[in-house]
Write a protein that holds these residues in place. Structure first.
Motif, PDB file in Angstrom:
ATOM      1  N   LEU A 134       0.685  -1.095  -0.059  1.00 55.94           N
ATOM      2  CA  LEU A 134      -0.038   0.172   0.177  1.00 55.94           C
ATOM      3  C   LEU A 134       0.787   1.306  -0.030  1.00 55.94           C
ATOM      4  O   LEU A 134       0.586   2.042  -0.797  1.00 55.94           O
ATOM      5  N   TYR A 189      -6.881  -3.818   1.175  1.00 53.60           N
ATOM      6  CA  TYR A 189      -7.230  -3.470   2.659  1.00 53.60           C
ATOM      7  C   TYR A 189      -7.960  -4.751   2.992  1.00 53.60           C
ATOM      8  O   TYR A 189      -7.939  -5.165   4.428  1.00 53.60           O
ATOM      9  N   LEU A 194      -5.584  -7.240   4.373  1.00 51.97           N
ATOM     10  CA  LEU A 194      -4.812  -6.805   5.549  1.00 51.97           C
ATOM     11  C   LEU A 194      -5.873  -7.132   6.832  1.00 51.97           C
ATOM     12  O   LEU A 194      -5.462  -7.369   8.052  1.00 51.97           O
ATOM     13  N   ILE A 211      -9.230  -0.217   8.585  1.00 49.18           N
ATOM     14  CA  ILE A 211      -9.936  -0.820   7.592  1.00 49.18           C
ATOM     15  C   ILE A 211     -11.231  -0.148   7.195  1.00 49.18           C
ATOM     16  O   ILE A 211     -11.583   0.359   6.099  1.00 49.18           O
ATOM     17  N   ALA A 232     -10.739   3.167   5.695  1.00 49.32           N
ATOM     18  CA  ALA A 232     -10.548   3.207   4.203  1.00 49.32           C
ATOM     19  C   ALA A 232     -11.639   2.885   3.505  1.00 49.32           C
ATOM     20  O   ALA A 232     -11.994   3.530   2.367  1.00 49.32           O
ATOM     21  N   LEU A 274      -7.428   8.292   3.127  1.00 53.86           N
ATOM     22  CA  LEU A 274      -7.241   6.490   2.816  1.00 53.86           C
ATOM     23  C   LEU A 274      -5.986   6.433   3.662  1.00 53.86           C
ATOM     24  O   LEU A 274      -4.927   6.799   3.247  1.00 53.86           O
ATOM     25  N   THR A 312      -1.327   5.958  11.752  1.00 49.27           N
ATOM     26  CA  THR A 312      -1.433   4.680  11.309  1.00 49.27           C
ATOM     27  C   THR A 312      -0.388   3.798  11.506  1.00 49.27           C
ATOM     28  O   THR A 312      -0.627   2.730  11.884  1.00 49.27           O
TER      29      THR A 312
END
Length: 430
Positions: A21, A299, A302, A330, A333, A351, A364
């Motif tokens: 990412l 995502y 993840l 998540i 996102a 994001l 993050t």
């Protein structure tokens, strides 16, 4: 490089998806920063923004590496005291927050030493999730008394959310929703959750009514923005089109299946937040639906690794920390993507790991470092168990070998005694 990778502990899947990412983020950020370059310098040179983003990402991975080395139980002990620091920062931000376009932007505070703008609400969210996980893991073995939980859990949480609400409703709603999810998973009584939700709705209604009574007070001037976004989303205010949403939808429609190609976005020149809040629209415009679904899949993968990490954690606090820090990432996102396609009203959520912005990336990365720290602990336990099993196996082989040697020696002694005591052998020997 191989030595560096070997030094990375914890879930390798999480490391891999985070790295993918972050690497992918350079292309859309570099492309979408052109309008900022024109507005800021009049040259259109986006190289400075790319270098800045590269610096933020490199610092972010440094943060992950440093945090994942710290035993995750340490964050349990300091969360209560960190919450007090969060309150102080939020109060300072409400008084001295940076003003953006004349609006109440008490969501940002300027750090004079390094010249960075910092959004305390993102840091407050991390501390709250760890704080709630700490409370739930502490009270798991005891029946929860609602009055005691008000004092130990909901009063600190409520006070923190009250400090965030006036300037950032979307972040407040996201944090509150994730805390409700966390306490539900932590088996907090459902009837008490209902009381808390009802109390939250009553407080929000009261806050909106007070803002209507005192519309000129700066403390309440974000309420009008909330109402405008909701009306635009619901279509009850057709005379006031949402410029950002319209441009985002044009960008997504232009991308079609395969996209216009890297750097060929047109709407990046018109979207005010093309490199942050609406970067997903630029991704779809340039890389098509294939690129958009690819990002979404990363995502979701993840999220899958977060679920696996939570399941493997051998302590309740570890399980709740992974859920409390991983799921909001998540969820944020998905909200960002939903806003870009007008499934939700504009929220201002970035994001994660892709949008530009230093503090959002770093917050993050702190969360990811703690999560990987939990998986690192489980990895260390598995390695210790494997080493113990190897030692036990080696010891068993040594014992078996010794027993075999002893049995051979005893058998030899018996053989000699039998030969000497046999009369026929004596006669033959003569």
């Amino acid at each position: 490089m191989k030595q560096l990778i070997n030094n990375l502990k914890g879930d390798k899947g999480i490391w891999s998806f985070v790295a993918l990412l972050a690497l992918f983020s350079f292309m859309p950020v570099f492309s979408a920063s052109s309008n900022l370059a024109y507005l800021g310098h009049g040259t259109g040179n986006t190289l400075g923004y790319l270098i800045k983003h590269f610096f933020h990402v490199c610092c972010g991975f440094g943060i992950i590496y440093f945090v994942h080395k710290v035993p995750y139980q340490y964050f349990r002990y300091i969360s209560k005291w960190m919450l007090v620091i969060v309150w102080v920062i939020l109060l300072i931000t409400m008084v001295k927050g940076t003003v953006i376009g004349g609006a109440n932007a008490s969501r940002w505070i300027q750090i004079p030493v390094v010249g960075l703008s910092f959004q305390p609400s993102t840091f407050a969210a991390l501390v709250l999730y760890v704080f709630v996980a700490r409370y739930l893991s502490k009270t798991r073995e005891e029946p929860i008394v609602f009055v005691d939980s008000i004092k130990e859990l909901w009063a600190p949480v409520g006070f923190t959310l009250m400090l965030i609400l006036p300037s950032n409703f979307s972040t407040t709603a996201l944090i509150f929703s994730m805390i409700l999810m966390l306490v539900f998973i932590g088996k907090y009584p459902l009837k008490y959750i209902g009381i808390i939700v009802g109390s939250g709705i009553v407080f929000l209604t009261f806050f909106v009514l007070v803002s209507k009574a005192f519309p000129d007070v700066k403390f309440f001037n974000r309420v009008a923005t909330w109402e405008s976004r909701i009306k635009n989303f619901s279509g009850t205010n057709p005379d006031e089109d949402d410029y950002q949403i319209e441009k985002a939808k044009i960008a997504i429609a232009s991308g079609k299946i395969y996209g216009l190609g890297p750097g060929k976005s047109v709407q990046k020149n018109f979207l005010p937040q093309s490199s942050s809040d609406f970067i997903f629209a630029i991704i779809v415009e340039e890389y098509g639906l294939i690129g958009g679904f690819g990002v979404m899949m990363l995502y979701l993968l993840l999220l899958f690794r977060f679920v696996v990490a939570s399941h493997k954690a051998n302590t309740l606090f570890g399980k709740l920390v992974v859920i409390g820090l991983g799921f909001p990432m998540i969820f944020q996102a998905m909200i960002n993507m939903a806003v870009a396609v007008e499934l939700l009203p504009v929220t201002g959520q970035t994001l994660p790991l892709i949008s530009s912005g230093g503090t959002s990336i770093w917050m993050t990365c702190i969360a990811l470092g703690i999560i990987i720290g939990v998986t690192k602990k489980e990895e260390e336990i598995e390695e210790e168990q494997k080493e113990a099993a190897k030692r036990e196996e080696a010891l068993q082989k040594l014992i078996d070998a010794q027993l075999s040697a002893d049995e051979g020696s005893v058998a030899s002694d018996y053989s000699i005694e039998d030969k000497s005591s046999n009369p026929m052998n004596a006669v033959l020997n003569k």
